[in-house]
Design an enzyme around this catalytic site. Structure first.
Site: not given
Length: 410
Positions: A48, A303
């Site tokens: 992110k 992720s």
């Protein structure tokens, strides 16, 4: 594509070009060449930071002076906080009051004196509404977690790195989907420079917003979602990300939360990898597409690794239930001495383990109900356990498939 190249130069200041590592356990299990793109190794332990920094670094001097605002319950907040500190920009981050303290602490640590954390409401939507109102009232820039071109371009730098680092042509890339920022950015780059690569998006079964949009051929909002996979549980994907994903994704698959939990535990036990539920999505998907990927070169996006240790008991519970190894019953015991001993000695088999027991003794009845959780060694042991209870006249009710009752136990 030039914008993703530009984003790649921008985010070099804060991100690692994370390795794409072959995983031997997965490669052997699925008879394929499985590599993991290790975005869990970023400073903020998720991808992110790429989109957040690319967006904030691209703001004008005036926008930076006015400050930014965002809403997040996790990884986006950490990426925004780190970016604010790096760029000397003040930021207000709205988080639900239900956010675990560990995540709040990390956000404050990454942002330091540049970030104010405000806890509000019970859900992400509550926090988002407050953040949007703040941005409008004070002229601040709202940093969307996924539905923004600069966010998408930042996440797309992962695709750029994968093609640079993988020596062989890639047959499949498996990518987790929350709001769709990662899938759309990565997908756009891959389809431009490696069009033969199939891109499979993955969502949790309890929040299949992109899958639903694909099936209905329009971006819709789900009425109710399971927020367990918090990094990928959104009621509606972005309008922009939806339009891109519709063009670049070859398929979207949904994964049971229990399988995700089993994957988290296997990654930890077999590879010493700590993955959060959303981070394990792409690897869990291998189980459902195993026939397609045999002999293929596959890259899974790991992720993130922001997993709260206090969730491990729930993760283990969901895994055991999914694997068919843990079962709950209401058993009506005769109210006489020795009934429980008889159950343990004559009903339970070697290796069966009572993991939950609640007994309600009522003197006015012949039988007292007990809620019992039993862990077995093999899924097929359940049938034999039920047969032994019937043979020995123990009246029971199986609870695992009774949703209304089961939710009060698990």
């Amino acid at each position: 594509m030039a914008d993703i190249v530009k984003a790649g130069r921008t985010v070099q200041e804060v991100v690692e070009s994370t390795p794409v590592l072959k995983n031997m356990n997965l490669s052997v299990k699925y008879d394929a060449n499985i590599r993991l793109k290790r975005e869990d190794l970023q400073m903020v332990r998720s991808y992110k930071i790429r989109g957040a920094y690319n967006k904030i670094a691209g703001l004008s001097k005036e926008q930076l002076q006015k400050g930014i605002v965002c809403a997040s319950a996790g990884n986006h907040a950490q990426g925004v906080a780190y970016s604010c500190k790096k760029l000397g920009c003040s930021g207000v981050i709205y988080m639900p009051e239900t956010t675990p303290r560990q995540k709040i602490k990390q956000v404050k640590m990454f942002g330091g004196e540049y970030v104010e954390v405000i806890l509000t409401g019970d859900t992400f939507d509550d926090a988002s509404n407050k953040a949007l109102a703040d941005a409008e009232e004070h002229g601040k820039t709202f940093i969307h977690p996924f539905d923004d071109p600069k966010i998408i371009e930042g996440q797309g730098t992962i695709g750029l790195e994968i093609l640079q680092d993988c020596p062989d042509p890639i047959d499949y890339i498996i990518v987790p989907i929350g709001g769709g920022g990662l899938a759309s950015g990565l997908g756009a780059w891959i389809k431009e420079f490696s069009p033969q690569t199939k891109i499979i998006g993955v969502e949790p079964e309890g929040a299949p917003s992109m899958k639903t949009a694909f099936e209905k051929k329009e971006n819709v909002s789900l009425e109710c979602i399971d927020r367990f996979v918090d990094g990928a549980a959104v009621q509606k994907v972005g309008d922009l990300t939806w339009r891109i994903c519709e063009k670049v994704l070859d398929d979207v698959v949904v994964i049971p939360e229990g399988l995700i939990c089993s994957t988290i535990l296997r990654l930890y036990n077999e590879d010493a990898i700590v993955a959060e539920p959303a981070g394990a999505l792409s690897i869990a998907a291998l189980e459902l597409i195993s026939d397609q990927i045999k002999g293929k070169n596959v890259v899974c996006i790991l992720s993130g690794s922001n997993n709260d240790i206090t969730r491990m008991e729930e993760i283990k519970e969901r895994s055991l239930l999914y694997e068919g190894l843990k079962h709950y019953f209401i058993v009506r015991f005769p109210q006489r001495s020795g009934a429980l001993k008889e159950f343990v000695n004559d009903v339970l088999d070697q290796g069966d383990d009572i993991t939950h027991f609640e007994y309600y003794k009522k003197h006015s009845r012949e039988k007292g109900p007990a809620v019992i959780g039993i862990e077995v060694r093999q899924p097929e042991d359940l049938m034999r356990l039920q047969e032994r209870m019937t043979e020995r006249n123990f009246v029971f009710e199986y609870l695992n498939d009774k949703t209304d009752l089961f939710q009060f136990i698990v």
